[in-house]
Design an enzyme around this catalytic site. Structure first.
Site, PDB file in Angstrom:
ATOM      1  N   TRP A 531       1.764  -5.145  -0.240  1.00  0.00           N
ATOM      2  CA  TRP A 531       1.477  -4.815  -1.389  1.00  0.00           C
ATOM      3  C   TRP A 531       2.090  -5.601  -2.275  1.00  0.00           C
ATOM      4  O   TRP A 531       3.257  -5.977  -2.274  1.00  0.00           O
ATOM      5  CB  TRP A 531       1.834  -3.451  -1.848  1.00  0.00           C
ATOM      6  CG  TRP A 531       1.480  -3.198  -3.389  1.00  0.00           C
ATOM      7  CD1 TRP A 531       0.375  -3.061  -3.749  1.00  0.00           C
ATOM      8  CD2 TRP A 531       2.294  -2.626  -4.731  1.00  0.00           C
ATOM      9  NE1 TRP A 531      -0.014  -2.887  -5.030  1.00  0.00           N
ATOM     10  CE2 TRP A 531       1.451  -2.786  -5.485  1.00  0.00           C
ATOM     11  CE3 TRP A 531       3.379  -2.687  -4.510  1.00  0.00           C
ATOM     12  CZ2 TRP A 531       2.088  -2.594  -7.252  1.00  0.00           C
ATOM     13  CZ3 TRP A 531       4.360  -2.584  -6.427  1.00  0.00           C
ATOM     14  CH2 TRP A 531       3.266  -2.694  -6.507  1.00  0.00           C
ATOM     15  N   ASP A 534       1.012  -5.096  -8.214  1.00  0.00           N
ATOM     16  CA  ASP A 534      -0.327  -5.920  -9.359  1.00  0.00           C
ATOM     17  C   ASP A 534      -0.050  -5.229 -10.134  1.00  0.00           C
ATOM     18  O   ASP A 534      -0.756  -5.774 -11.854  1.00  0.00           O
ATOM     19  CB  ASP A 534      -1.605  -4.904  -8.970  1.00  0.00           C
ATOM     20  CG  ASP A 534      -1.751  -3.254  -8.964  1.00  0.00           C
ATOM     21  OD1 ASP A 534      -1.814  -2.860 -10.137  1.00  0.00           O
ATOM     22  OD2 ASP A 534      -1.771  -2.548  -8.082  1.00  0.00           O
ATOM     23  N   GLU A 569      -3.106  -4.700  -0.385  1.00  0.00           N
ATOM     24  CA  GLU A 569      -3.741  -5.304  -1.051  1.00  0.00           C
ATOM     25  C   GLU A 569      -2.911  -6.454  -2.247  1.00  0.00           C
ATOM     26  O   GLU A 569      -2.074  -7.023  -1.952  1.00  0.00           O
ATOM     27  CB  GLU A 569      -3.689  -4.374  -2.540  1.00  0.00           C
ATOM     28  CG  GLU A 569      -4.145  -2.434  -1.604  1.00  0.00           C
ATOM     29  CD  GLU A 569      -4.146  -1.729  -2.605  1.00  0.00           C
ATOM     30  OE1 GLU A 569      -4.864  -1.209  -4.211  1.00  0.00           O
ATOM     31  OE2 GLU A 569      -2.285  -1.031  -3.010  1.00  0.00           O
ATOM     32  N   GLU A 591      -7.987  -3.551  -2.454  1.00  0.00           N
ATOM     33  CA  GLU A 591      -8.313  -4.204  -3.499  1.00  0.00           C
ATOM     34  C   GLU A 591      -7.689  -6.029  -3.595  1.00  0.00           C
ATOM     35  O   GLU A 591      -7.120  -5.960  -3.111  1.00  0.00           O
ATOM     36  CB  GLU A 591      -7.676  -3.700  -4.545  1.00  0.00           C
ATOM     37  CG  GLU A 591      -8.069  -1.772  -5.147  1.00  0.00           C
ATOM     38  CD  GLU A 591      -7.485  -1.860  -5.954  1.00  0.00           C
ATOM     39  OE1 GLU A 591      -7.992  -0.121  -6.034  1.00  0.00           O
ATOM     40  OE2 GLU A 591      -6.166  -2.194  -7.144  1.00  0.00           O
TER      41      GLU A 591
END
Length: 722
Positions: A531, A534, A569, A591
């Site tokens: 990750w 975000d 992601e 994503e």
């Protein structure tokens, strides 16, 4: 050494002071007491226990009382002394069932073998000496301060694990209750961020809890899309199991005797989740429903028979499960798990000693690895003789020395600052963290390499660790160097419950080349969240694009690599780049980066293709098979004109096959324009699916030369035995 003594004083003094007594700050006396620390020694031959402690209080004798556990209902006086030591000649039979309060002038400290071995971030509960509600009350009382259910809990530095000893004489840890686990009437345990619950029995049925709730903090408790970083394993939940979570959450080796739910039933809107992972779990009474979860990976679970729908929105993969849902657009049942080794775990053996159970490799498995009275296939390792128990404050030099001396490493919860990578260069070496996110490895500014480097050796296991990079490094986890060619097919390398996190909290610019790089052959990965953050405690948008930099989430150059439950992601180029042969991925969630400022800054293949595919199999690859793959557009931090050409890209080759792919758009103006190789349609008109792409008629991507990360894996001053 002085640093460690200070940590010992803080750990032993403050974590276990009873709130009815005055707190004592022994750190002020460190200079005059620096050669004295809290210590407890068990003499097996004499069956006695010797305590020692630094002086505190102004006058009078020290009063020593003993209980069977940290929160025992009764502590009995076993002696007094004017000295700074005491010998208990008649302790309880089990050496770990002796917790001592030493009191003087209204000030009390608590000393135990378990605290001495495991440190102050592991909490033990024993129903033999405690009331049924004791553990629940203790964990929930800590929830607001170290579990932190609110938004700030995502970035707290607190880490903790809660371990439950086996029930005796039919007792349980259930204090009674009814209804949904989210209700006050249920008397649930609430598990917060960076927390782990583990049962210390041989089998899940040995430890029985009441109900469990993971309370989301968004949308009044409805939205679980940021309910990260917590885990449970090796126990029974007798009532409602409300596991309303998203990524970097793990439930393993569980027995679920009643209802379970995976979407919150409180709050007012946005009943969503972005989970999740469950493995080796038996549901005995009802078929659960995943409701509005976007996706989920379930491996080797047993469900009651039935035809009820089990929920989920886009990509639900059920592998090696008994009675899974029928196949449809959303659900992908896969009959067996081709090769798996379950994650090792801590337990108490019949002889009263702490041990680690290391499960055996299994092939083509269906269902759980254990029986109600049988641990399953595997080997036991004595903790105190074969393992080094690492505690917060230990350095990579100490950990690497223990590995070199033949010890495996059990990481207790905490942050570990690394001036160089942890070096795993021994056959069958194990790094095991308590939970999935309770142990954090962080490179310092001196460390330009990464968190963990594992050499190309048989049988290595790395499990239950969170890599958190706040400084620039080449990688976070690297398995082998690019030139490695060894065959590990008879004893593969296992990576289990691994989280890599880039950015989100640091204010300076950093650059990571790749979160995880797998160069070795025959590696099995069982649940990753890779990750690039975000969101976080720092500002996002254009600032995040230049501050929190990382090109790739995963690069695979090794052959015969099998991955289960891969979540990757927001990376800035190909999020997964696969260069090895005969690779397999069962379940993939993605994503793209929210924050690509414009299309010119985010285009691939020499600027000829908009964006980067989430999952890229290089054109040179001849054989590959992956199934259950989702990529979801969320282009919210752009100039409004950023798109991605393909969700997935593969060569048009007869032995390269991707199945059950899905793309959709969750937010923002940009779209994923095709599912795979310019086929399948755009998210501009809703979710798009491709059932199978196998030597398809789509447009094969342009040939590319890939620049791999710096091949220097560790500092020159570290000599690795070959």
């Amino acid at each position: 050494m002085i640093k460690k003594l200070a940590l010992a004083f803080v750990g032993f003094t403050f974590m276990f002071i009873l709130c009815s007594f005055e707190m004592i700050d022994l750190s002020e006396k460190k200079n005059q007491q620096e050669n004295i620390e809290y210590k407890i020694v068990y003499d097996k031959k004499k069956h006695n226990i010797i305590l020692s402690w630094p002086a505190f209080g102004s006058s009078g004798n020290y009063i020593i009382t003993r209980g069977g556990s940290r929160l025992a209902s009764e502590f009995i006086q076993v002696g007094t002394t004017s000295k700074l030591s005491f010998t208990d000649v008649k302790p309880n039979k089990n050496k770990y069932e002796n917790y001592y309060k030493v009191t003087r002038n209204g000030m009390t400290v608590l000393i135990s073998l378990e605290n001495q071995i495991f440190g102050s971030n592991m909490y033990f509960y024993d129903r033999k000496y405690e009331k049924a509600e004791t553990a629940r009350n203790d964990i929930n009382a800590q929830f607001e301060t170290i579990g932190l259910g609110g938004a700030n809990g995502e970035w707290t530095t607190k880490r903790q694990a809660y371990y439950f000893k086996p029930n005796v004489n039919g007792q349980t840890y259930d204090s009674g209750g009814s209804g949904s686990a989210s209700s006050a009437e249920s008397n649930s345990i609430e598990l917060g961020f960076y927390s782990h619950i583990g049962g210390l029995g041989k089998v899940p049925s040995a430890v029985k809890l009441g109900s469990i709730f993971t309370r989301p903090h968004l949308s009044g408790g409805a939205n679980a899309t940021c309910t990260f970083w917590r885990s449970m394993e090796n126990l029974t939940v007798m009532r409602d199991f409300a596991w309303t979570v998203s990524q970097s959450t793990s439930a393993r080796r569980m027995l679920l005797e009643s209802t379970s739910k995976y979407i919150s039933d409180i709050g007012n809107t946005n009943f969503w989740g972005s989970g999740g992972f469950i493995a080796d779990t038996h549901y005995t009474s009802s078929r659960p429903n995943w409701g509005g979860q976007q996706q989920w990976y379930t491996r080797n679970a047993v469900f009651p028979s039935g035809s009820e729908v089990m929920g989920g929105s886009y990509n639900m993969v059920w592998q090696g499960c008994v009675n899974p849902p029928q196949a449809d657009d959303v659900n992908s049942p896969i009959s067996t798990t081709p090769i798996i080794r379950e994650k090792p775990f801590l337990f108490l053996d019949d002889d009263g000693e702490y041990k680690i159970f290391v499960p055996a490799w299994q092939k083509e498995r269906v269902g759980v690895s254990w029986l109600l009275t049988d641990m399953g296939e595997g080997k036991m390792q004595d903790l105190l003789t074969r393992w080094y128990v690492a505690k917060e404050g230990d350095t990579e030099a100490e950990i690497n020395a223990a590995l070199k001396a033949g010890k495996n490493i059990f990481f207790t919860p905490g942050h570990y600052a690394l001036n160089a990578p942890i070096q795993v260069n021994r056959k069958d070496a194990i790094l095991l963290g308590a939970g999935i996110a309770s142990v954090t490895l962080e490179p310092t500014e001196k460390n330009i390499w990464g968190c963990i480097y594992a050499d190309d050796k048989d049988g290595i296991i790395i499990a239950g660790l969170l890599m958190d990079s706040l400084n620039s490094t080449t990688y976070q986890v690297r398995i082998g160097n690019e030139e490695t060619k060894a065959d590990h097919s008879t004893d593969p390398i296992l990576l289990s419950d691994i989280t890599c996190r880039v950015g989100g909290v640091q204010s300076k610019n950093i650059q990571i080349q790749v979160s995880m790089q797998i160069n070795s052959n025959n590696v099995v990965g069982d649940h990753f969240w890779l990750w690039r953050a975000d969101h976080g405690s720092q500002k996002g948008g254009d600032l995040r694009w230049t501050r929190d930099r990382c090109k790739n989430g995963l690069i695979v150059t090794g052959n015969d690599v099998t991955l289960y439950g891969l979540f990757t992601e927001h990376y800035q180029e190909y999020e997964v780049l696969w260069l090895g042969e005969r690779g397999r991925t069962f379940f993939f969630q993605n994503e793209p980066p929210y924050d690509a400022p414009n299309q010119a800054s985010w285009s691939s293949q020499d600027g000829r293709v908009e964006g980067y595919a989430a999952f890229k199999v290089a054109n040179k690859v001849k054989e590959h098979h992956s199934i259950g793959m989702g990529s979801y557009a969320v282009f919210t931090g752009t100039d409004g004109k950023v798109n991605k050409k393909n969700g997935f890209e593969v060569p048009n080759s007869p032995n390269v096959k991707l199945e059950k792919m899905c793309i959709t758009r969750f937010a923002g103006p940009g779209n994923i324009q095709n599912v795979i190789n310019s086929t399948g349609g755009s998210t501009a008109t809703g979710a798009k699916r491709v059932t199978s792409y196998h030597n398809g008629e789509g447009v094969q991507p342009y040939d590319e030369e890939f620049t791999l990360p710096n091949n220097e894996s560790y500092p020159a001053y570290i000599k690795m035995d070959k």
